[in-house]
Design an enzyme around this catalytic site. Structure first.
Site, short mmCIF file in Angstrom:
data_model
loop_
_atom_site.label_atom_id
_atom_site.label_comp_id
_atom_site.label_asym_id
_atom_site.label_seq_id
_atom_site.Cartn_x
_atom_site.Cartn_y
_atom_site.Cartn_z
N GLU A 187 0.81 -1.23 0.00
CA GLU A 187 0.00 0.00 0.00
C GLU A 187 0.84 1.27 0.00
OE1 GLU A 187 -0.29 -2.67 1.82
OE2 GLU A 187 -2.27 -2.96 2.67
N THR A 207 8.14 -40.74 -0.65
CA THR A 207 8.01 -39.46 0.06
C THR A 207 6.61 -38.88 -0.14
OG1 THR A 207 10.36 -39.08 -0.21
CG2 THR A 207 9.02 -37.15 0.27
N GLY A 248 10.03 -38.87 -4.31
CA GLY A 248 9.34 -39.76 -5.24
C GLY A 248 8.09 -40.38 -4.61
N LEU A 283 16.93 -29.63 -9.11
CA LEU A 283 15.83 -28.98 -8.37
C LEU A 283 15.92 -27.46 -8.40
CD1 LEU A 283 15.53 -31.33 -5.25
CD2 LEU A 283 14.31 -31.49 -7.42
N THR A 324 14.82 -40.53 -4.61
CA THR A 324 14.76 -39.74 -5.84
C THR A 324 16.08 -39.03 -6.11
OG1 THR A 324 12.38 -39.42 -5.63
CG2 THR A 324 13.55 -37.78 -6.93
N CYS A 348 -2.65 -3.55 6.94
CA CYS A 348 -2.20 -3.78 8.32
C CYS A 348 -2.55 -2.59 9.21
CB CYS A 348 -0.72 -4.11 8.36
SG CYS A 348 0.35 -2.74 7.94
N ALA A 360 4.32 -36.00 -11.80
CA ALA A 360 4.21 -36.15 -13.25
C ALA A 360 3.90 -37.61 -13.52
CB ALA A 360 5.50 -35.73 -13.94
N GLU A 369 8.50 -32.82 -4.56
CA GLU A 369 8.63 -33.32 -5.95
C GLU A 369 8.98 -34.79 -6.03
OE1 GLU A 369 9.95 -31.75 -9.63
OE2 GLU A 369 10.06 -29.73 -8.84
N ARG A 383 8.50 -23.86 -9.04
CA ARG A 383 9.70 -23.83 -8.20
C ARG A 383 10.07 -22.39 -7.86
NH1 ARG A 383 13.75 -28.22 -11.15
NH2 ARG A 383 12.54 -30.09 -10.61
#
Ligand code: AOF
Ligand code: ZN
Length: 370
Positions: free
Chosen positions: A63, A311, A308, A215, A207, A86, A165, A306, A195
């Site tokens: 703001e 996890t 595998g 990553l 993984t 706030c 995926a 992400e 990410r």
């Protein structure tokens, strides 16, 4: 009042403020990335005179920056803010006070702020001083982008996004084959954008060993927005020669280790610039709720998981997934594939579909906690 009674103009400018708020996701520390537009209408239709998003690092707030840009034009204008302004004297004076001082006539807000120093008080301050306030315009849409801040404030843990995926036949890889292409370039770009907007990204050691992932965010121009990388690795099996460890001095890497992890392994990873975090384990499983609490205490508000399969299953099993993002490719992997922990035909109960999209040839399905 929310809903159909809200003028179309208010919804339109709030939607623009929400889009603006996305710009600093993952860059504002423990502060939410808030968007603010100052809009005036002198009779010939509304036009924007100030716009801002919470600064990198979290201050100044949106703001005050938007008001500064608007200058005198803020007098009599409407301010669109994605989070209640706030009301507290923190490291900066209250935004509600700044809006009043600049003569803003109307404030349209979206999400409510759970911060006890602010909750309801920002709007009350404005109303007391004669500013018209409209609350909860596109509140759900704004809260979607503020999910990390809201979850960390209310649950004392980061908002967890599980990204998977899947091949057309529901596999997430092939055992022993490392990274197997499942989705295409457009979907890959989306994952890298996710990410960039996350505070941290996490994988299990399985993984990390099988895929040797980096990553990082590798979208041109957004390389500096790679999140903190985390590997669940109780016995410190991550090789110093892995992509993750080799890049630890450029992009922070946190490896979670059990108290009895080998001292020599600790030294090897620490020498590579890897940060180590002690974790508790029960029956061979890392205590995820405690880990998430530690991460929240370190300022992590959004965590992307992400892989595998193991996890992902642990996070799902403990009810710690807030957002489920499935990228579904068009090719099949066959019987040798590793089964996905989530079957798109049987989404775990408690989730509702938030959106469905296509990225190239791949299908994207996103679910959030109902
Ligand atoms: C706003 N606009 O752009 C943001 C807000 O430590 P401080 O003083 O910066 O205060 C942090 C709190 O301010 C945070 O918990 C949240 O309530 C609010 N964030 N508020 O008016 C902003 N980022
Ligand atoms: Zn503020």
């Amino acid at each position: 009042m929310p809903g159909a009674s809200v003028p179309e103009t208010d919804r339109r400018f709030m939607a623009a403020a929400i889009r603006l708020s996305r710009r600093h996701l993952g860059l504002t520390g423990t502060n939410p990335s808030v968007g603010c537009l100052i809009v005036r209408d002198d009779g010939a239709g509304p036009f924007i005179v100030g716009r801002a998003v919470t600064a990198i690092g979290g201050r100044p707030h949106a703001e005050t920056q938007a008001l500064e840009e608007a200058g005198e034009a803020a007098r009599g204008a409407t301010a669109y803010v994605t989070l209640e302004p706030c009301a507290h004297h923190g490291r900066t004076p209250p935004c509600a006070e700044a809006l009043i001082a600049c003569g803003v006539a109307r404030v349209v807000g979206a999400a409510s702020d759970p911060d006890p120093r602010v909750s309801g008080k920002g709007y009350a301050m404005l109303r007391t001083m004669g500013v018209e306030v409209v609350e909860k315009v596109l509140a759900e849409e704004a809260a979607d982008l503020l999910g990390g801040y809201l979850t960390r404030s209310m649950k004392k843990r980061p908002e967890v996004t599980l990204k998977l995926a899947l091949s057309a036949d529901g596999k997430i890889g092939v055992k022993g084959q490392g990274q197997v292409p499942i989705t295409g370039e457009v979907a890959r770009g989306q994952v890298h954008l996710m990410r960039a907007e996350a505070d941290a990204i996490l994988v299990g050691i399985g993984t990390a060993l099988a895929d040797d992932p980096a990553l990082t965010c590798r979208l041109p121009g957004l390389e500096a927005r790679s999140p903190l990388r985390i590997v669940l690795d109780r016995h410190l099996r991550l090789p110093a020669g892995s992509q993750l460890a080799r890049s630890a001095r450029d992009v922070p890497l946190l490896v979670t280790a059990a108290g009895d992890a080998d001292r020599a392994r600790r030294a090897v990873l620490a020498d590579a610039g890897v940060h180590l975090l002690g974790v508790e384990a029960f029956d061979g499983h890392i205590a995820l709720p405690e880990l998430l609490e530690d991460l929240a205490a370190r300022g992590i508000s959004t965590l992307m998981v992400e892989g595998g399969a193991f996890t992902a299953g642990e996070f799902l099993g403990e009810g710690l997934v807030d957002r489920l993002c499935l990228f579904i490719g068009s090719r099949e992997i066959g019987a040798a594939g590793i089964a996905s922990p989530v079957d798109p035909g049987h989404i775990p109960s408690g989730f509702r579909k938030r959106c469905e999209a296509r990225f190239g040839n791949d299908l994207y399905l996103e679910y959030v906690r109902a």
